[in-house]
Design an enzyme around this catalytic site. Sequence first.
Site, PDB file in Angstrom:
ATOM      1  CG  ASN A 165      -3.045   3.997  -0.087  1.00  0.00           C
ATOM      2  OD1 ASN A 165      -4.240   4.250  -0.285  1.00  0.00           O
ATOM      3  ND2 ASN A 165      -2.599   2.763   0.043  1.00  0.00           N
ATOM      4  CG  HIS A 175      -1.324   0.164  -4.292  1.00  0.00           C
ATOM      5  ND1 HIS A 175      -1.632   1.458  -3.977  1.00  0.00           N
ATOM      6  CD2 HIS A 175      -1.883  -0.586  -3.305  1.00  0.00           C
ATOM      7  CE1 HIS A 175      -2.334   1.485  -2.866  1.00  0.00           C
ATOM      8  NE2 HIS A 175      -2.510   0.253  -2.442  1.00  0.00           N
ATOM      9  CD  GLU A 199      -1.434   4.434  -6.473  1.00  0.00           C
ATOM     10  OE1 GLU A 199      -1.818   5.598  -6.313  1.00  0.00           O
ATOM     11  OE2 GLU A 199      -0.959   3.756  -5.535  1.00  0.00           O
ATOM     12  CB  SER A 234      -0.857   0.047   1.268  1.00  0.00           C
ATOM     13  OG  SER A 234      -1.752  -1.012   1.303  1.00  0.00           O
TER      14      SER A 234
HETATM   15  N1  3HC Z   1     -16.913  -7.769  -5.409  1.00  0.00           N
HETATM   16  C1  3HC Z   1     -17.703  -7.639  -6.483  1.00  0.00           C
HETATM   17  N2  3HC Z   1     -18.798  -6.825  -6.502  1.00  0.00           N
HETATM   18  C2  3HC Z   1     -19.077  -6.130  -5.377  1.00  0.00           C
HETATM   19  C3  3HC Z   1     -18.287  -6.213  -4.220  1.00  0.00           C
HETATM   20  C4  3HC Z   1     -17.164  -7.086  -4.259  1.00  0.00           C
HETATM   21  N3  3HC Z   1     -16.362  -7.243  -3.202  1.00  0.00           N
HETATM   22  N4  3HC Z   1     -18.817  -5.409  -3.277  1.00  0.00           N
HETATM   23  C5  3HC Z   1     -19.902  -4.827  -3.826  1.00  0.00           C
HETATM   24  N5  3HC Z   1     -20.058  -5.261  -5.075  1.00  0.00           N
HETATM   25  C6  3HC Z   1     -21.092  -4.856  -6.029  1.00  0.00           C
HETATM   26  C7  3HC Z   1     -22.494  -5.090  -5.503  1.00  0.00           C
HETATM   27  O1  3HC Z   1     -22.924  -6.402  -5.777  1.00  0.00           O
HETATM   28  C8  3HC Z   1     -23.301  -4.054  -6.288  1.00  0.00           C
HETATM   29  O2  3HC Z   1     -23.500  -4.524  -7.619  1.00  0.00           O
HETATM   30  P1  3HC Z   1     -24.836  -4.129  -8.450  1.00  0.00           P
HETATM   31  O3  3HC Z   1     -24.739  -2.659  -8.683  1.00  0.00           O
HETATM   32  O4  3HC Z   1     -24.693  -4.929  -9.690  1.00  0.00           O
HETATM   33  O5  3HC Z   1     -25.981  -4.522  -7.571  1.00  0.00           O
HETATM   34  C9  3HC Z   1     -22.328  -2.884  -6.425  1.00  0.00           C
HETATM   35  O6  3HC Z   1     -21.017  -3.431  -6.190  1.00  0.00           O
HETATM   36  C10 3HC Z   1     -22.614  -1.822  -5.387  1.00  0.00           C
HETATM   37  O7  3HC Z   1     -22.592  -2.411  -4.087  1.00  0.00           O
HETATM   38  P2  3HC Z   1     -23.526  -1.982  -2.895  1.00  0.00           P
HETATM   39  O8  3HC Z   1     -24.818  -1.450  -3.435  1.00  0.00           O
HETATM   40  O9  3HC Z   1     -23.572  -3.104  -1.928  1.00  0.00           O
HETATM   41  O10 3HC Z   1     -22.758  -0.832  -2.126  1.00  0.00           O
HETATM   42  P3  3HC Z   1     -22.048   0.471  -2.692  1.00  0.00           P
HETATM   43  O11 3HC Z   1     -22.831   1.188  -3.707  1.00  0.00           O
HETATM   44  O12 3HC Z   1     -21.596   1.234  -1.499  1.00  0.00           O
HETATM   45  O13 3HC Z   1     -20.725  -0.111  -3.443  1.00  0.00           O
HETATM   46  C11 3HC Z   1     -18.410  -0.285  -3.077  1.00  0.00           C
HETATM   47  C12 3HC Z   1     -19.788  -0.855  -2.765  1.00  0.00           C
HETATM   48  C13 3HC Z   1     -18.113  -0.466  -4.582  1.00  0.00           C
HETATM   49  C14 3HC Z   1     -17.372  -1.042  -2.293  1.00  0.00           C
HETATM   50  C15 3HC Z   1     -18.440   1.254  -2.753  1.00  0.00           C
HETATM   51  O14 3HC Z   1     -18.942   1.437  -1.440  1.00  0.00           O
HETATM   52  C16 3HC Z   1     -17.128   1.930  -2.850  1.00  0.00           C
HETATM   53  O15 3HC Z   1     -16.681   2.232  -3.942  1.00  0.00           O
HETATM   54  N6  3HC Z   1     -16.514   2.212  -1.692  1.00  0.00           N
HETATM   55  C17 3HC Z   1     -15.223   2.823  -1.632  1.00  0.00           C
HETATM   56  C18 3HC Z   1     -14.187   1.777  -1.856  1.00  0.00           C
HETATM   57  C19 3HC Z   1     -12.824   2.341  -1.748  1.00  0.00           C
HETATM   58  O16 3HC Z   1     -12.623   3.525  -1.579  1.00  0.00           O
HETATM   59  N7  3HC Z   1     -11.813   1.476  -1.853  1.00  0.00           N
HETATM   60  C20 3HC Z   1     -10.439   1.843  -1.657  1.00  0.00           C
HETATM   61  C21 3HC Z   1      -9.980   1.315  -0.357  1.00  0.00           C
HETATM   62  S1  3HC Z   1      -8.310   1.774  -0.009  1.00  0.00           S
HETATM   63  C22 3HC Z   1      -7.363   0.573  -0.658  1.00  0.00           C
HETATM   64  O17 3HC Z   1      -7.812  -0.440  -1.035  1.00  0.00           O
HETATM   65  C23 3HC Z   1      -5.897   0.853  -0.743  1.00  0.00           C
HETATM   66  C24 3HC Z   1      -5.124  -0.100   0.085  1.00  0.00           C
HETATM   67  O18 3HC Z   1      -3.783   0.138  -0.130  1.00  0.00           O
HETATM   68  C25 3HC Z   1      -5.422   0.008   1.529  1.00  0.00           C
END
Ligand code: 3HC
Length: 397
Positions: free
Chosen positions: A197, A146, A158, A125
């Site tokens: 990040n 990443h 990335e 990360s």
């Molecule tokens: N795999 C596949 N599909 C998924 C999923 C997963 N793990 N989680 C959710 N989905 C799908 C759902 O089935 C739904 O599909 P549909 O539209 O066909 O019904 C769609 O995504 C939307 O899901 P939800 O309605 O349940 O909820 P949200 O609208 O909130 O979407 C999310 C979920 C896409 C995770 C959204 O909340 C989001 O984008 N959140 C922010 C995520 C983020 O910022 N990630 C970065 C984290 S930091 C990181 O990873 C860096 C590391 O270095 C730490």
Amino acid sequence: MRVDDIKKIAVLGAGAMGHGIAMVALLAGYNVVLRDINQEFVDKGVKAIRDDFEKFYVAKGELTEEELDKIMNEQLTTAVDMKDAASDIDFAIEAVPEIMKIKKEVFADLDKYAPKHAILASNTSNMSITEIAKATKREEKVVGTHFFNPPTIMRLVEVIKGEKTIEETMQVAVDLMKIFGKIPVRVEKDSPGFIANRVIASTIALLGAILDQKVAMPEEIDAMMKKFGQPMGPYELLDYVGLDVVYDGGIYFSKILYPDYAPAKAFETLVKDGHLGMKTGKGVYDWSRGRPKIDLSKSTDKLDPIDLMSVEINEGIKLVEEGVCTPKDVDIAMKYGYSRAKGPFEMAEDIPHDLLKDRLEKLAHKFNKKIFEPTETIKDGRLGELLKKAGYDEYAV
Ligand code: 3HC
């Protein structure tokens, strides 16, 4: 080596990111070997892969049960022993805990057993790819890839160049990420937290300070940011990512960049008590019955969305000032890595720059953190110029 030469990919670490990255590679049709340090972790990873495929693909009709069985039985293998995992791979992606010593041990082991042509990628990360590569005798073939959580959905990857990484390695990694359906952003300067990040590091510092100083409750801030348009509240997101990852990141940034990034006491306590967020069922929120339901009526006016935006814009400008990337790279990273409707520089088009400067000065003072102080570019009134040069609308203030 070319991307077409890649037939088999190893994913090291079967946790939250590892299992998701394995799913991405499986969906792209690759043979994948999933490796972790004991059978229990491997089994948990395989179960997580199957469960997620069932929940997000089969239930929606995007895969049939037969197709899923085929993926699980014919494309996916597992290993505990590194020699078994690495001996016939072309590309490896490491996703083990964010502790440099562990990363280096894994890379030294991988280097020992992987074929000479294989590229070794780290999903770190925050940490230096140059440093990780030193554990191998093939520094030119070590690169950062990443991913963002959940890897199946988030389109940003990335692709980070270590000091010794050669162009061929970068190109193969970029091409592979495109085959995965991702949006690769090249990061040519190996800098802590890379792009997304690093921007978020300042937000995490602010979120931690808000908790430690009891300025507002997590739900109040999350309601405020969800009303503002973010799909997840910022504290919910930290739980989703894992507070251990947040904590380790804070320690790393505080040592390498500036002490102000050190993890807040509130996060430290949760981590020490084993409350790591979604994966343990409890973090800032209780996840035992699924995603927390944020009550939007709890939205607070003790802070403003502009405060959270300001620290991200400030941090994005620092990256540009340090020559890590362009403003456009920052915006792409935040939009596709953190689901933002707008990137920090696009947001800066809409905020008066004297307001930005004022909010940052107040935050720096209120939370006693130098990292929130406006950058030279903001202080000198040169943000408009920077935006214009990068092809944005210059905010006329
Ligand atoms: N795999 C596949 N599909 C998924 C999923 C997963 N793990 N989680 C959710 N989905 C799908 C759902 O089935 C739904 O599909 P549909 O539209 O066909 O019904 C769609 O995504 C939307 O899901 P939800 O309605 O349940 O909820 P949200 O609208 O909130 O979407 C999310 C979920 C896409 C995770 C959204 O909340 C989001 O984008 N959140 C922010 C995520 C983020 O910022 N990630 C970065 C984290 S930091 C990181 O990873 C860096 C590391 O270095 C730490």
